[in-house]
Scaffold this motif. Structure first.
Motif, PDB file in Angstrom:
ATOM      1  N   ALA A  38      29.498  41.883  49.700  1.00  0.00           N
ATOM      2  CA  ALA A  38      30.325  41.333  48.564  1.00  0.00           C
ATOM      3  C   ALA A  38      31.689  40.640  48.813  1.00  0.00           C
ATOM      4  O   ALA A  38      31.960  40.699  50.057  1.00  0.00           O
ATOM      5  CB  ALA A  38      30.652  42.499  47.582  1.00  0.00           C
ATOM      6  N   ASN A  39      32.170  39.823  47.711  1.00  0.00           N
ATOM      7  CA  ASN A  39      33.462  39.307  48.126  1.00  0.00           C
ATOM      8  C   ASN A  39      34.573  40.050  47.062  1.00  0.00           C
ATOM      9  O   ASN A  39      34.173  40.475  45.856  1.00  0.00           O
ATOM     10  CB  ASN A  39      33.529  37.882  47.904  1.00  0.00           C
ATOM     11  CG  ASN A  39      32.637  36.915  48.835  1.00  0.00           C
ATOM     12  OD1 ASN A  39      32.823  37.280  49.828  1.00  0.00           O
ATOM     13  ND2 ASN A  39      31.867  36.225  48.334  1.00  0.00           N
ATOM     14  N   HIS A  40      35.726  40.424  47.808  1.00  0.00           N
ATOM     15  CA  HIS A  40      36.777  40.905  46.859  1.00  0.00           C
ATOM     16  C   HIS A  40      37.459  39.541  46.324  1.00  0.00           C
ATOM     17  O   HIS A  40      38.142  38.966  47.360  1.00  0.00           O
ATOM     18  CB  HIS A  40      37.545  41.923  47.653  1.00  0.00           C
ATOM     19  CG  HIS A  40      38.775  42.289  46.963  1.00  0.00           C
ATOM     20  ND1 HIS A  40      40.068  42.580  47.226  1.00  0.00           N
ATOM     21  CD2 HIS A  40      38.962  42.319  45.413  1.00  0.00           C
ATOM     22  CE1 HIS A  40      41.020  43.043  46.771  1.00  0.00           C
ATOM     23  NE2 HIS A  40      40.279  42.775  45.172  1.00  0.00           N
ATOM     24  N   ILE A  41      37.424  39.245  45.116  1.00  0.00           N
ATOM     25  CA  ILE A  41      38.000  37.947  44.737  1.00  0.00           C
ATOM     26  C   ILE A  41      39.569  38.544  44.351  1.00  0.00           C
ATOM     27  O   ILE A  41      39.835  39.310  43.529  1.00  0.00           O
ATOM     28  CB  ILE A  41      37.392  37.585  43.341  1.00  0.00           C
ATOM     29  CG1 ILE A  41      35.838  37.557  43.379  1.00  0.00           C
ATOM     30  CG2 ILE A  41      38.073  36.151  42.958  1.00  0.00           C
ATOM     31  CD1 ILE A  41      35.390  36.699  44.750  1.00  0.00           C
ATOM     32  N   GLN A  42      40.385  37.823  45.087  1.00  0.00           N
ATOM     33  CA  GLN A  42      41.909  38.008  44.680  1.00  0.00           C
ATOM     34  C   GLN A  42      42.468  36.780  43.949  1.00  0.00           C
ATOM     35  O   GLN A  42      41.871  35.590  44.117  1.00  0.00           O
ATOM     36  CB  GLN A  42      42.824  38.220  45.807  1.00  0.00           C
ATOM     37  CG  GLN A  42      42.330  39.469  46.751  1.00  0.00           C
ATOM     38  CD  GLN A  42      43.049  39.639  48.287  1.00  0.00           C
ATOM     39  OE1 GLN A  42      43.502  38.629  48.596  1.00  0.00           O
ATOM     40  NE2 GLN A  42      43.056  40.946  48.550  1.00  0.00           N
ATOM     41  N   SER A  55      31.867  44.660  52.774  1.00  0.00           N
ATOM     42  CA  SER A  55      30.886  45.479  52.052  1.00  0.00           C
ATOM     43  C   SER A  55      31.384  46.306  50.949  1.00  0.00           C
ATOM     44  O   SER A  55      32.381  47.189  51.079  1.00  0.00           O
ATOM     45  CB  SER A  55      30.344  46.094  53.042  1.00  0.00           C
ATOM     46  OG  SER A  55      29.397  47.099  52.732  1.00  0.00           O
ATOM     47  N   LEU A  56      30.598  46.620  50.023  1.00  0.00           N
ATOM     48  CA  LEU A  56      30.928  47.537  48.637  1.00  0.00           C
ATOM     49  C   LEU A  56      30.237  48.718  49.095  1.00  0.00           C
ATOM     50  O   LEU A  56      29.221  48.640  48.861  1.00  0.00           O
ATOM     51  CB  LEU A  56      30.948  46.641  47.524  1.00  0.00           C
ATOM     52  CG  LEU A  56      31.507  47.486  46.247  1.00  0.00           C
ATOM     53  CD1 LEU A  56      33.196  47.458  46.214  1.00  0.00           C
ATOM     54  CD2 LEU A  56      30.893  46.951  44.749  1.00  0.00           C
ATOM     55  N   LYS A  57      31.103  49.971  49.131  1.00  0.00           N
ATOM     56  CA  LYS A  57      30.488  50.981  49.128  1.00  0.00           C
ATOM     57  C   LYS A  57      30.562  51.953  47.804  1.00  0.00           C
ATOM     58  O   LYS A  57      31.377  52.069  47.318  1.00  0.00           O
ATOM     59  CB  LYS A  57      31.010  52.080  50.291  1.00  0.00           C
ATOM     60  CG  LYS A  57      31.342  51.221  51.427  1.00  0.00           C
ATOM     61  CD  LYS A  57      30.239  50.741  52.263  1.00  0.00           C
ATOM     62  CE  LYS A  57      30.746  50.138  53.687  1.00  0.00           C
ATOM     63  NZ  LYS A  57      29.628  49.736  54.504  1.00  0.00           N
ATOM     64  N   LYS A 101      30.799  33.372  38.313  1.00  0.00           N
ATOM     65  CA  LYS A 101      30.581  34.257  38.965  1.00  0.00           C
ATOM     66  C   LYS A 101      29.607  35.411  38.366  1.00  0.00           C
ATOM     67  O   LYS A 101      30.343  36.422  37.884  1.00  0.00           O
ATOM     68  CB  LYS A 101      32.029  34.986  39.420  1.00  0.00           C
ATOM     69  CG  LYS A 101      32.919  33.790  39.683  1.00  0.00           C
ATOM     70  CD  LYS A 101      32.774  33.221  41.145  1.00  0.00           C
ATOM     71  CE  LYS A 101      33.657  32.197  41.430  1.00  0.00           C
ATOM     72  NZ  LYS A 101      33.357  30.772  41.996  1.00  0.00           N
ATOM     73  N   SER A 102      28.458  35.216  38.194  1.00  0.00           N
ATOM     74  CA  SER A 102      27.694  36.043  37.342  1.00  0.00           C
ATOM     75  C   SER A 102      27.530  37.368  38.084  1.00  0.00           C
ATOM     76  O   SER A 102      27.046  38.329  37.771  1.00  0.00           O
ATOM     77  CB  SER A 102      26.270  35.515  37.139  1.00  0.00           C
ATOM     78  OG  SER A 102      25.559  34.976  38.404  1.00  0.00           O
ATOM     79  N   GLY A 103      27.748  37.640  39.611  1.00  0.00           N
ATOM     80  CA  GLY A 103      27.722  38.792  40.258  1.00  0.00           C
ATOM     81  C   GLY A 103      28.947  39.553  40.239  1.00  0.00           C
ATOM     82  O   GLY A 103      29.188  40.050  41.337  1.00  0.00           O
ATOM     83  N   GLY A 104      29.805  39.360  39.255  1.00  0.00           N
ATOM     84  CA  GLY A 104      31.191  40.022  39.304  1.00  0.00           C
ATOM     85  C   GLY A 104      31.098  41.413  38.721  1.00  0.00           C
ATOM     86  O   GLY A 104      30.701  41.552  37.692  1.00  0.00           O
ATOM     87  N   ILE A 105      31.962  42.364  39.396  1.00  0.00           N
ATOM     88  CA  ILE A 105      31.947  43.676  38.911  1.00  0.00           C
ATOM     89  C   ILE A 105      33.588  43.766  38.761  1.00  0.00           C
ATOM     90  O   ILE A 105      34.403  43.611  39.839  1.00  0.00           O
ATOM     91  CB  ILE A 105      31.459  44.836  39.827  1.00  0.00           C
ATOM     92  CG1 ILE A 105      29.863  44.650  39.953  1.00  0.00           C
ATOM     93  CG2 ILE A 105      31.716  46.124  39.133  1.00  0.00           C
ATOM     94  CD1 ILE A 105      29.204  45.741  40.907  1.00  0.00           C
ATOM     95  N   SER A 106      33.987  44.323  37.557  1.00  0.00           N
ATOM     96  CA  SER A 106      35.538  44.456  37.334  1.00  0.00           C
ATOM     97  C   SER A 106      35.737  45.946  37.294  1.00  0.00           C
ATOM     98  O   SER A 106      35.065  46.861  36.582  1.00  0.00           O
ATOM     99  CB  SER A 106      35.626  43.899  35.967  1.00  0.00           C
ATOM    100  OG  SER A 106      37.220  44.379  35.711  1.00  0.00           O
ATOM    101  N   VAL A 134      38.139  42.583  41.378  1.00  0.00           N
ATOM    102  CA  VAL A 134      36.907  42.207  41.005  1.00  0.00           C
ATOM    103  C   VAL A 134      36.227  41.945  42.434  1.00  0.00           C
ATOM    104  O   VAL A 134      36.743  41.381  43.148  1.00  0.00           O
ATOM    105  CB  VAL A 134      37.036  40.547  40.200  1.00  0.00           C
ATOM    106  CG1 VAL A 134      35.649  40.112  40.071  1.00  0.00           C
ATOM    107  CG2 VAL A 134      37.618  40.848  38.682  1.00  0.00           C
ATOM    108  N   PHE A 135      35.030  42.250  42.189  1.00  0.00           N
ATOM    109  CA  PHE A 135      33.831  42.304  43.313  1.00  0.00           C
ATOM    110  C   PHE A 135      32.844  41.498  42.951  1.00  0.00           C
ATOM    111  O   PHE A 135      32.102  41.973  42.096  1.00  0.00           O
ATOM    112  CB  PHE A 135      33.627  43.719  43.910  1.00  0.00           C
ATOM    113  CG  PHE A 135      34.918  44.744  44.280  1.00  0.00           C
ATOM    114  CD1 PHE A 135      35.355  44.263  45.583  1.00  0.00           C
ATOM    115  CD2 PHE A 135      35.466  45.548  43.360  1.00  0.00           C
ATOM    116  CE1 PHE A 135      36.374  45.124  45.840  1.00  0.00           C
ATOM    117  CE2 PHE A 135      36.517  46.077  43.975  1.00  0.00           C
ATOM    118  CZ  PHE A 135      37.219  46.022  45.076  1.00  0.00           C
ATOM    119  N   GLU A 136      32.549  40.358  43.792  1.00  0.00           N
ATOM    120  CA  GLU A 136      31.344  39.528  43.456  1.00  0.00           C
ATOM    121  C   GLU A 136      30.459  39.925  44.664  1.00  0.00           C
ATOM    122  O   GLU A 136      30.474  39.724  45.783  1.00  0.00           O
ATOM    123  CB  GLU A 136      31.932  38.044  43.704  1.00  0.00           C
ATOM    124  CG  GLU A 136      30.842  37.076  43.476  1.00  0.00           C
ATOM    125  CD  GLU A 136      30.977  35.779  44.035  1.00  0.00           C
ATOM    126  OE1 GLU A 136      30.961  34.726  43.195  1.00  0.00           O
ATOM    127  OE2 GLU A 136      31.675  35.723  45.059  1.00  0.00           O
TER     128      GLU A 136
END
Length: 917
Positions: A38-42, A55-57, A101-106, A134-136
C-alpha cells in the motif's frame, strides 16, 4: 548464549530481507493476520500530496504501516483508539479523490505511535489528537474485505470485558485457520507421505504466531498464517536430536524440538490448541527418534555431573531444559544462581568461602533482617500464604539483564518504553545489593552471566537508555573492581561457577529451585515459598468459567514468572569433587569423604591399566571355553597367580581347574544340594563355598579336604563376601549375617569357632550382597526387588530402595563408593546414590542382566541370553553386544588389571576372555 544467538539470527534475517517489521511491535497476546502492499497518502487532495510506499499490516489489536524507506518511521495505530474506519471518501468526504483512489482506506483516530524513527531503536513517540490517515492498497478489490476485517476487530477492541475481547479475537483467528490448510506444494519431495496436520502457534519470546503444523515421514513443517517471518519453517526429522513436551501458560500444550545435543536454543517451539494434537505429534517424532537418539533424564544427567563428565554450567542447562525452561518463553527463561557474594574487593579470591553466596538459601533469605520482616508478614497472612510477592525469574527480570542486546523486547513488554534510568541494569554490585536489601527484589541470574558473549553488558547499539539522578547517562554495565573488562568478568564468573566450593554446594541450590525444597513443608522450612500461581498445578485454568478472570489469571501467570517443573522429590546428592576420594575410610553416615593420598602412590600403574582396559572393554574376545560342570555354574574364584580356577555349580560340586594344563584337577562335593557361590581367602589356602543346604563350607587346598562347616542360617545361603577376617553371608532366611574370626591363615588341622557380630534383618529372602571398598557399607538385594544400604560400623540400615519389579540379580558399589548399581529380573540397570538413597539413573534392557562388573561409568554385564553387554551409563546406551554363552551368564570374574575375564553360565561352561588392544 542461546537468546543472544537467536536475536542475532533474527537481525541477520531482517538485514538480508530489509524488513523492519517484527512481531515484537505487537502488543502482548496480539496476532498478526495479513499484510497488503500500500501507499500511505500524506496531505491527500492538496498540492503537497505525498505517497509513502510500504506494507499495511492488519493485526488483532492494531494497524501497522511499515514504509519501504528505512528513514521513515513505522506507524502503529491501536484499533481501540480509532474513531472511524471505512473506505476513503465515504459520507461525502473528498468524493473526487475517492473515485480516483478507489483503493483508499480511511482511519480516523485519536492516538498513533511512531516506531524506529530514523531507523533507530528507541522508545516509541506518541502523537495524540484527532487525525485521519489514508492508505491506498495496490489491489483495490481488497479494500472492502480489509475494511470489513478492521471493523470486526475494532468492535472486539471496544468490548468492555477483556475476556469478551479475547474470545472474539480467538473466534476470528480460528475461523481464518479453519478456512486455510497447509500448502502441500511446500513439501521438500513429492514422495513425502503426510502423517498429520493440525493448527498451532509458533512460540518466540513474548509473541506467538498462528499457523498450520504438518508432519510427514521425513519432515516437520510449520506454515505461518501470515507468512511471517518466512512462508514455511521446515525441520528434517533426521536432524532432530531432542524433543520435549512443555507447559505453556501452565497448560500442557507446548512442544520444543532441538536439532542439537547441548544448545539451550531450540529450532522450533510450538503451542497447540489441543493437548491431544501435541501428544500425537510428540509420539510420532519420539517414535521416529527411538532408534536414533538416547533419551536423557534428570537422573542420568545427575550421574554424569556427579562423576565429572558434565560441568556445573552444563548440568544447570540440562536441568533447566528438563524443567520446561526455554529461551523462547521469557516467563520460563533458564534460571541460574547468583554465585559470588563479593563485588567490592579489588581481587576475587575463589579459595575463600566468604567470596561465595550461601547456596542453601533462596535470595530472599540471604538477608536476616529482611527475612524476619517477610516471615512476620507471612505469619499474619491468610491462606494461601507466600513469603515473596515477586518471583526470582520473570520476563521483566530477564529483559532487565538483556535490555542492551534486546531493546525491542523491553519496548514490547513495557508498551514502547524503557524502564526508569535509575531502575535499569546499571551495575553488577548495585544489582546484587538490591537483591540482598530490596523489599521486593529476589531475582536470580540468567545463563548469559556464565557464557562467552559480553554484548549484554555493553551498550554497543548506543541506545539512549536515559539519564540517572546525578546526570550520568546509562551506558555499559558497571563491573566489579576485580574485573578488568566484560570478558574478564564473564571468565571469573565462569571460574566461580566451576570452583570447588560451588561444586560442593550446588546441590543445595538445586534442592531449592528444582528439588524437594521447592514445594511443601520443606519449602516452608527453607523459606522458599512463592505465590501459588507460580507453581505447576497452582491453578487449573480450565476450571475457570469467567473469561475475564481466566484472561487476567493467564496474564498474571505469564508476566509474574513461573517456578520450574519439579525434577527431584528427595535431597539431591552432592558432587564428587577432587578432595572427596572415597567412602572406603568412613561410614556413609558421615557424608564428607576423606583423602587417601597414600593409597594412590602404589596403585598408579594399576589404575592406568584399568582406565585403558575399560576404554577398550568392547574389544573383549573369547579365548577358550570348557564344560566342566553338569549344571549351571554359580561362582568363580581365581588364585592370586591366575593358574587355578575354582568354580561352584548347582550340580553340588566345587571344582578346581588348571589354566596351564587346561585340565580339571579336583572335584569336591559337600552335600547333594547346589552350591551358590565361592571365594578364595588371601594366601590361596582356603576356598569358601555357600550352599543351598543352609551351610558354608571351608575347603583346604593344601590338605585336599573340607576343614570346617559354618551352620549359620535357616535356609539356603545365596551369596558370601569376605574382607579383613570377616565373612558376610546372605540367605533366603531373610538375613545377612556378619561373622568374625575367619582369617586368611585358617589352618586345616582344627575346627574354628565362628562368632556372629551382626544380623541384618530383611522382610524377604536376600539373593545377593556386595561390599564397598573399605567394607564399611553393604548393599543387599532381595527377592521382591528391594536394594538396601547398610552401615556396617553400626549394623544399621541407611536406605531401602524398591527399585526392581522382580528379584534383584546383582549389586555392586562403584570404586569410589558413591554409587550402587543393581540389576534385576525386570531387565533394569539402576544406579543409586549412596549418600541420599536416590535412584538417579535407570536403563532398561530387553532381558535380565544376571551379573556384572562396572567401573562407575561403564558396565560389563552377562545377560539371560548368554551374551555380554557393554553399557555406557553416562550416555544411557549399549556400546557393544558380544556373543558368548548359549544360555544365561550367571557369574563373572575379572582380574585386577581388568584385562582378563572368566564367565560361567547356565550352559555349564566357563569361558576365558581377553582384551585385544
Amino acid at each position: 548464549m542461546a537468546f543472544i544467538r537467536k536475536k542475532r539470527q533474527e537481525q541477520q534475517r531482517q538485514l538480508y530481507s530489509k524488513e523492519r517489521f517484527s512481531l515484537l511491535l505487537l502488543n502482548l497476546e496480539e496476532y498478526y493476520f495479513e499484510q497488503h502492499t500500500a501507499n500511505h497518502i500524506q496531505h491527500q487532495g492538496t498540492p503537497n500530496e505525498r505517497k509513502i510506499r510500504g506494507s499495511l499490516k492488519i493485526c488483532s489489536k492494531s494497524v501497522i504501516f511499515e514504509p519501504d524507506a528505512v528513514s521513515q518511521p513505522i506507524i502503529k495505530i491501536p484499533l481501540r483508539d480509532c474513531i472511524k474506519i471505512g473506505k476513503y471518501g465515504e459520507n461525502g468526504a473528498s468524493r473526487h479523490f475517492a473515485k480516483a483512489k478507489s483503493g483508499g482506506i480511511s482511519l480516523i483516530f485519536s492516538q498513533v505511535y511512531f516506531i524506529n524513527e530514523h531507523n533507530i531503536v528507541a522508545p516509541y513517540r506518541i502523537e495524540r489528537g484527532k487525525m485521519e490517515y489514508v492508505f491506498e492498497l495496490d489491489v483495490s478489490g481488497k479494500v472492502e474485505d480489509v475494511v470489513e476485517t478492521l471493523l470486526q476487530l475494532h468492535r472486539a477492541s471496544y468490548l468492555d470485558k477483556l475476556g469478551d475481547q479475547t474470545a472474539m479475537i480467538t473466534a476470528i483467528l480460528q475461523s481464518r485457520l479453519a478456512r486455510t490448510s497447509f500448502d502441500k506444494n511446500r513439501f521438500q519431495s513429492i514422495s513425502e507421505k503426510l502423517h498429520m496436520e493440525c493448527k498451532a502457534e509458533m512460540v518466540t519470546p513474548l509473541v506467538t504466531n498462528p499457523g498450520h503444523v504438518c508432519i510427514t515421514d521425513a519432515n516437520l513443517y510449520f506454515q505461518p498464517l501470515n507468512g511471517h517471518p518466512k512462508p514455511v519453517v521446515q525441520i528434517t526429522l533426521q536432524d532432530v536430536r531432542r524433543i520435549y513436551k512443555r507447559r505453556h501458560g501452565l497448560m500442557p500444550l507446548g512442544l520444543e524440538v532441538f536439532c542439537s545435543e547441548d544448545d539451550l536454543c531450540s529450532d522450533i517451539y510450538l503451542k497447540f490448541y489441543e493437548p491431544q494434537d501435541r501428544n500425537d505429534l510428540y509420539y510420532y517424532i519420539a517414535t521416529y527418534l527411538e532408534h536414533h537418539v538416547a533419551e536423557h533424564t534428570a537422573e542420568s544427567y545427575m550421574l554424569q555431573w556427579q562423576r565429572g563428565h558434565l560441568s556445573n554450567y552444563q548440568y544447570l542447562l540440562h536441568l533447566n531444559n528438563l524443567a520446561d525452561r526455554s529461551c523462547n518463553d521469557l516467563s520460563q527463561y533458564p534460571v541460574f544462581p547468583w554465585i559470588i557474594h563479593d563485588y567490592y574487593s579489588s581481587e576475587l579470591d575463589l579459595s575463600n568461602p566468604g567470596t561465595f553466596r550461601d547456596l542453601s538459601k533462596p535470595v530472599g533469605a540471604l538477608n536476616k533482617e529482611r527475612l524476619e520482616r517477610l516471615l512476620a508478614r507471612y505469619q499474619e497472612m491468610a491462606d494461601p500464604k507466600f513469603m515473596y510477592g515477586s518471583h526470582y525469574s520473570s520476563p521483566g527480570y530477564v529483559l532487565f539483564y538483556l535490555v542492551r542486546i534486546a531493546p525491542e523486547y523491553m519496548l514490547c513488554l513495557q508498551n514502547g518504553r524503557f524502564d526508569n534510568a535509575d531502575r535499569m541494569f546499571n551495575s553488577i554490585a548495585e544489582t546484587w545489593k538490591n537483591c540482598l536489601d530490596g523489599a521486593t527484589d529476589f531475582k536470580e541470574l540468567i545463563p548469559e552471566f556464565y557464557g562467552d558473549d559480553v554484548s549484554f553488558l555493553v551498550n554497543s547499539l548506543k541506545l539512549d537508555l536515559g539519564k540517572r539522578q546525578g546526570g550520568k547517562m546509562v551506558d555499559d554495565v558497571e563491573l566489579p573492581l576485580w574485573a578488568s573488562s566484560p570478558e574478564d568478568f564473564l571468565q571469573k564468573s565462569k571460574d566461580a561457577l566451576e570452583s570447588n566450593y560451588v561444586s560442593e554446594h550446588l546441590h543445595e541450590w538445586i534442592d531449592l529451585v528444582f528439588g524437594y525444597k521447592q514445594k511443601g513443608s520443606a519449602a516452608v522450612v527453607a523459606h522458599n515459598v512463592f505465590h501459588p500461581l507460580t507453581y505447576e498445578g497452582g491453578v487449573d485454568l480450565n476450571s475457570i468459567e469467567d473469561p475475564d478472570e481466566k484472561v487476567a489469571m493467564l496474564t498474571q501467570i505469564l508476566e509474574f514468572g513461573q517456578t520450574p517443573k519439579q525434577l527431584f522429590v528427595t535431597p539431591h546428592p552432592r558432587r564428587i569433587t577432587s578432595q572427596f576420594k572415597s567412602l572406603s575410610q568412613t561410614s556413609s553416615r558421615n557424608v564428607s569423604l576423606v583423602d587417601s593420598p597414600g593409597e594412590e602412590s602404589f596403585e598408579d600403574l594399576t589404575e592406568e591399566s584399568k582406565i585403558l582396559a575399560w576404554t577398550n572393554i568392547t574389544k573383549l574376545q573369547l579365548h577358550e571355553q570348557y564344560k566342566i560342570h553338569k549344571e549351571a555354574v554359580t561362582g568363580i574364584a581365581v588364585s592370586y597367580n591366575g593358574s587355578s580356577i575354582f568354580t561352584t555349580s548347582q550340580d553340588s560340586t566345587l571344582k578346581m581347574f588348571s589354566k596351564e594344563s587346561k585340565m580339571l584337577q579336583r572335584s569336591i562335593s559337600f552335600s547333594n544340594m547346589a552350591l551358590s557361590s565361592c571365594l578364595l581367602l588371601p594366601g590361596d589356602a582356603t576356598v569358601v563355598s555357600s550352599s543351598w543346604d543352609n551351610n558354608i563350607y571351608f575347603y583346604s587346598i593344601a590338605f585336599g579336604r573340607r576343614q570346617d562347616t559354618l551352620m549359620g542360617h535357616d535356609d539356603a545361603v545365596s551369596k558370601i563376601c569376605w574382607h579383613d577376617n570377616r565373612l558376610y553371608s546372605a540367605s533366603w532366611d531373610s538375613t545377612v549375617k556378619v561373622w568374625a574370626g575367619i582369617s586368611a591363615e585358617m589352618t586345616g588341622t582344627k575346627r574354628h569357632h565362628f562368632d556372629m557380630l551382626a544380623e541384618l534383618e530383611h522382610e524377604v529372602s536376600v539373593d545377593t550382597i556386595s561390599l564397598n571398598a573399605g567394607s564399611t557399607l553393604l548393599a543387599s538385594g532381595t527377592k521382591e526387588g528391594t536394594v538396601s544400604i547398610w552401615d556396617l560400623t553400626t549394623a544399621t540400615m541407611l536406605h531401602q530402595i524398591p527399585c526392581h519389579s522382580g528379584t534383584v540379580c546383582d549389586t555392586a558399589f562403584s570404586p569410589d563408593s558413591r554409587h550402587i548399581l543393581s540389576t534385576g529380573e525386570d531387565g533394569c540397570l539402576n544406579v543409586i546414590d549412596v549418600q541420599t538413597g536416590m535412584l538417579i539413573s535407570s536403563l532398561t534392557s530387553q532381558e535380565p542382566q544376571r551379573c556384572f562388573i562396572w567401573d562407575g561409568n561403564s558396565v560389563l554385564s552377562g545377560s539371560q541370553s548368554g551374551d555380554l553387554f557393554v553399557w555406557d551409563l553416562l550416555g544411557a546406551k549399549i556400546s557393544e553386544r558380544i556373543k558368548g554363552h548359549t544360555d544365561a551368564v550367571t557369574c563373572l570374574w575379572m582380574n585386577e588389571q581388568c584385562s582378563s575375564l572368566i564367565t560361567g553360565g547356565d550352559d555349564k561352561q566357563i569361558m576365558f576372555w581377553k582384551l585385544q588392544y
